[in-house]
Design an enzyme around this catalytic site. Sequence first.
Site, PDB file in Angstrom:
ATOM      1  CB  THR A 124      60.686   0.959  -6.945  1.00 59.30           C
ATOM      2  OG1 THR A 124      61.226   1.543  -5.751  1.00 59.30           O
ATOM      3  CG2 THR A 124      61.791   0.357  -7.777  1.00 59.30           C
ATOM      4  CE  LYS A 210      64.424   2.279  -4.321  1.00 58.95           C
ATOM      5  NZ  LYS A 210      64.987   2.595  -3.011  1.00 58.95           N
ATOM      6  CG  ASN A 214      66.728  -1.063  -3.671  1.00 60.29           C
ATOM      7  OD1 ASN A 214      67.318  -0.445  -2.792  1.00 60.29           O
ATOM      8  ND2 ASN A 214      65.417  -1.057  -3.775  1.00 60.29           N
ATOM      9  CG  ASN A 225      75.390 -12.411   4.490  1.00 62.22           C
ATOM     10  OD1 ASN A 225      75.923 -11.948   5.507  1.00 62.22           O
ATOM     11  ND2 ASN A 225      74.144 -12.140   4.164  1.00 62.22           N
ATOM     12  CG  PHE A 262      86.984  -4.950 -22.261  1.00 57.30           C
ATOM     13  CD1 PHE A 262      85.821  -5.531 -22.742  1.00 57.30           C
ATOM     14  CD2 PHE A 262      88.205  -5.513 -22.617  1.00 57.30           C
ATOM     15  CE1 PHE A 262      85.860  -6.663 -23.547  1.00 57.30           C
ATOM     16  CE2 PHE A 262      88.249  -6.631 -23.427  1.00 57.30           C
ATOM     17  CZ  PHE A 262      87.075  -7.214 -23.883  1.00 57.30           C
ATOM     18  CB  CYS A 268      95.959  -9.999  -9.092  1.00 57.28           C
ATOM     19  SG  CYS A 268      97.705  -9.629  -8.973  1.00 57.28           S
TER      20      CYS A 268
HETATM   21  N1  NAD Z   1      59.223   0.217   1.840  1.00 59.38           N
HETATM   22  C1  NAD Z   1      60.350   0.820   1.577  1.00 59.38           C
HETATM   23  O1  NAD Z   1      61.256   0.894   2.409  1.00 59.38           O
HETATM   24  C2  NAD Z   1      60.570   1.474   0.235  1.00 59.38           C
HETATM   25  C3  NAD Z   1      61.707   2.257   0.044  1.00 59.38           C
HETATM   26  C4  NAD Z   1      61.901   2.865  -1.183  1.00 59.38           C
HETATM   27  C5  NAD Z   1      60.981   2.666  -2.210  1.00 59.38           C
HETATM   28  N2  NAD Z   1      59.891   1.876  -2.001  1.00 59.38           N
HETATM   29  C6  NAD Z   1      58.938   1.730  -3.097  1.00 59.38           C
HETATM   30  O2  NAD Z   1      57.829   2.583  -2.814  1.00 59.38           O
HETATM   31  C7  NAD Z   1      56.614   1.983  -3.224  1.00 59.38           C
HETATM   32  C8  NAD Z   1      55.687   1.847  -2.038  1.00 59.38           C
HETATM   33  O3  NAD Z   1      56.278   0.989  -1.106  1.00 59.38           O
HETATM   34  P1  NAD Z   1      55.627   0.723   0.312  1.00 59.38           P
HETATM   35  O4  NAD Z   1      56.524  -0.205   1.038  1.00 59.38           O
HETATM   36  O5  NAD Z   1      55.260   2.020   0.942  1.00 59.38           O
HETATM   37  O6  NAD Z   1      54.296  -0.056  -0.159  1.00 59.38           O
HETATM   38  P2  NAD Z   1      53.105  -0.606   0.728  1.00 59.38           P
HETATM   39  O7  NAD Z   1      52.661  -1.874   0.115  1.00 59.38           O
HETATM   40  O8  NAD Z   1      53.467  -0.575   2.183  1.00 59.38           O
HETATM   41  O9  NAD Z   1      51.986   0.489   0.508  1.00 59.38           O
HETATM   42  C9  NAD Z   1      51.360   0.734  -0.712  1.00 59.38           C
HETATM   43  C10 NAD Z   1      50.010   1.374  -0.432  1.00 59.38           C
HETATM   44  O10 NAD Z   1      49.416   1.737  -1.669  1.00 59.38           O
HETATM   45  C11 NAD Z   1      48.016   1.573  -1.493  1.00 59.38           C
HETATM   46  N3  NAD Z   1      47.319   1.593  -2.793  1.00 59.38           N
HETATM   47  C12 NAD Z   1      47.227   0.612  -3.724  1.00 59.38           C
HETATM   48  N4  NAD Z   1      46.484   1.036  -4.770  1.00 59.38           N
HETATM   49  C13 NAD Z   1      46.132   2.314  -4.506  1.00 59.38           C
HETATM   50  C14 NAD Z   1      45.383   3.304  -5.217  1.00 59.38           C
HETATM   51  N5  NAD Z   1      44.847   3.052  -6.411  1.00 59.38           N
HETATM   52  N6  NAD Z   1      45.219   4.491  -4.650  1.00 59.38           N
HETATM   53  C15 NAD Z   1      45.758   4.781  -3.451  1.00 59.38           C
HETATM   54  N7  NAD Z   1      46.459   3.883  -2.731  1.00 59.38           N
HETATM   55  C16 NAD Z   1      46.656   2.675  -3.258  1.00 59.38           C
HETATM   56  C17 NAD Z   1      47.907   0.263  -0.728  1.00 59.38           C
HETATM   57  O11 NAD Z   1      46.642   0.088  -0.142  1.00 59.38           O
HETATM   58  C18 NAD Z   1      49.027   0.435   0.283  1.00 59.38           C
HETATM   59  O12 NAD Z   1      48.571   1.054   1.465  1.00 59.38           O
HETATM   60  C19 NAD Z   1      57.014   0.650  -3.872  1.00 59.38           C
HETATM   61  O13 NAD Z   1      57.169   0.852  -5.255  1.00 59.38           O
HETATM   62  C20 NAD Z   1      58.339   0.345  -3.244  1.00 59.38           C
HETATM   63  O14 NAD Z   1      59.142  -0.473  -4.089  1.00 59.38           O
HETATM   64  C21 NAD Z   1      59.659   1.289  -0.799  1.00 59.38           C
END
Ligand code: NAD
Length: 438
Positions: A124, A210, A214, A225, A262, A268
């Site tokens: 994201t 995205k 969210n 809630n 707008f 209501c």
């Molecule tokens: N978790 C979700 O459900 C979800 C859903 C949609 C989008 N996203 C987006 O996807 C992205 C990843 O989310 P996530 O939850 O998988 O993150 P995460 O923190 O679980 O994993 C990120 C990974 O990137 C690795 N990393 C960092 N620097 C690096 C580099 N230079 N080279 C290679 N690897 C590197 C980290 O070590 C880590 O393992 C984020 O931007 C998040 O907002 C997450």
Amino acid sequence: MNISIFGLGYVGAVSLACLARDGHTVYGVDVDLGKLALIGEGKTPVVEEGMIDLMQQVVASGRVSVTPDVRAAMVNTELSLICVGTPSAANGSQDQSAMLRLARDLGAFMREKSTKHTFVFRSTLVPGTVEEVLRPIMESESGKHDGVDFHLCFQPEFLREGTSIRDYDQPPFTIVGASCPEPVELLRQLFGHLPCQFHRTSIRSAEMVKYSCNDFHALKITFANEMARLCEAMGVDPFEVMDLVCKDTQLNISKAYLRPGFAFGGSCLPKDLRATLYLAKMRDVELPMLGGIMQSNQAHLDHAIRKVMASGKRRIGMIGLSFKTGTDDLRESPMVALAEHFFGKGLSLLVYDPEVNLSKLLGANRRFIEQHLPHIGCLMKNDLEDVMAESDVLVVGLADPKVVDGLQRHLRDDQIVIDLARLPDRGELRGEYLGLCW
Ligand SMILES: NC(=O)c1ccc[n+]([C@@H]2O[C@H](COP(=O)([O-])OP(=O)(O)OC[C@H]3O[C@@H](n4cnc5c(N)ncnc54)[C@H](O)[C@@H]3O)[C@@H](O)[C@H]2O)c1
């Protein structure tokens, strides 16, 4: 396809397992050697339903390799999915440090690569990041050009933790933001078989979608809630209420009320919202989200006022006065609030609304307009043409076909249209066109 995945967290690890399951050869890259070791042993670095078995199976298939080496992964693949974390910084901004570091590395290795490569950002990213931040880094590090020697595109990820394999296979849609067709076609090969619509859009829109999704999810949860807290205080079953709310697929769970336009008003929504907030106040129930709605609506009205005032013109013609097209109800109409403001500022004001006949207004409707715009009789004209002839700026709150036709026929080059209603065929209008937020 030969695919490299950078960042093996929830998104990267699930993508790696599912792509390998679907027959692709996948290279996983992470800076966390512990995660690489786990995957190398056929274990999952994330707790997700189905991942233990799937990871074991795909690693055994020989289609998965892991490495901390960016170059090795790039040399062996034609497409990279970039899934590194983009957490919050202390001030709420997006911490892009991992992404920036990786972009520099990918750009540097791209300098050595003689074949084309497609980079798909799946993390994201705040809108503008790919085009304004990552593209310049990668072009300067590689000495090559996006769209020529490599392709950058953005494909938001919609999986939810806990059901991510299922969501991978059945996403709500596939959205690819790209500035040329090649990466779109490659992603269509990869994801086109999924049972959902495939949309191509600009990179910025894909980045924004995205956030919009969210934010909408957070808003929905908070709404349910807040309703539940109020229901509890009122001795009402919140599940019964929300189940019924969700059964209305005409107005509630639908596209209705989700089109930019707008401010809201009418007889209501404002009054019922106020009554809801009063109920909550009397029972010490905090409803900050519902409590913020009127403030947000006022901010929208102020936005329109600023746009009109910024034109510097003093002769304003308002088209539409009631709170929505097709009614003569003026109660709490934001158009009346606009008119009140312009009148109060001493601007010259004329108003046209085909539905509003002052002599026929009755009861609360008449009282409202007499109280808010006592001079309304002198401001209203029966003909659109009369209003247009004497105005420098036309503030249009009605997308009525008669209005559109009148604007097309009588608008002059020196006039400004400020469109609050998203007029059809707005590109064909003479004069200067300004949309409220578009
Ligand atoms: N978790 C979700 O459900 C979800 C859903 C949609 C989008 N996203 C987006 O996807 C992205 C990843 O989310 P996530 O939850 O998988 O993150 P995460 O923190 O679980 O994993 C990120 C990974 O990137 C690795 N990393 C960092 N620097 C690096 C580099 N230079 N080279 C290679 N690897 C590197 C980290 O070590 C880590 O393992 C984020 O931007 C998040 O907002 C997450």
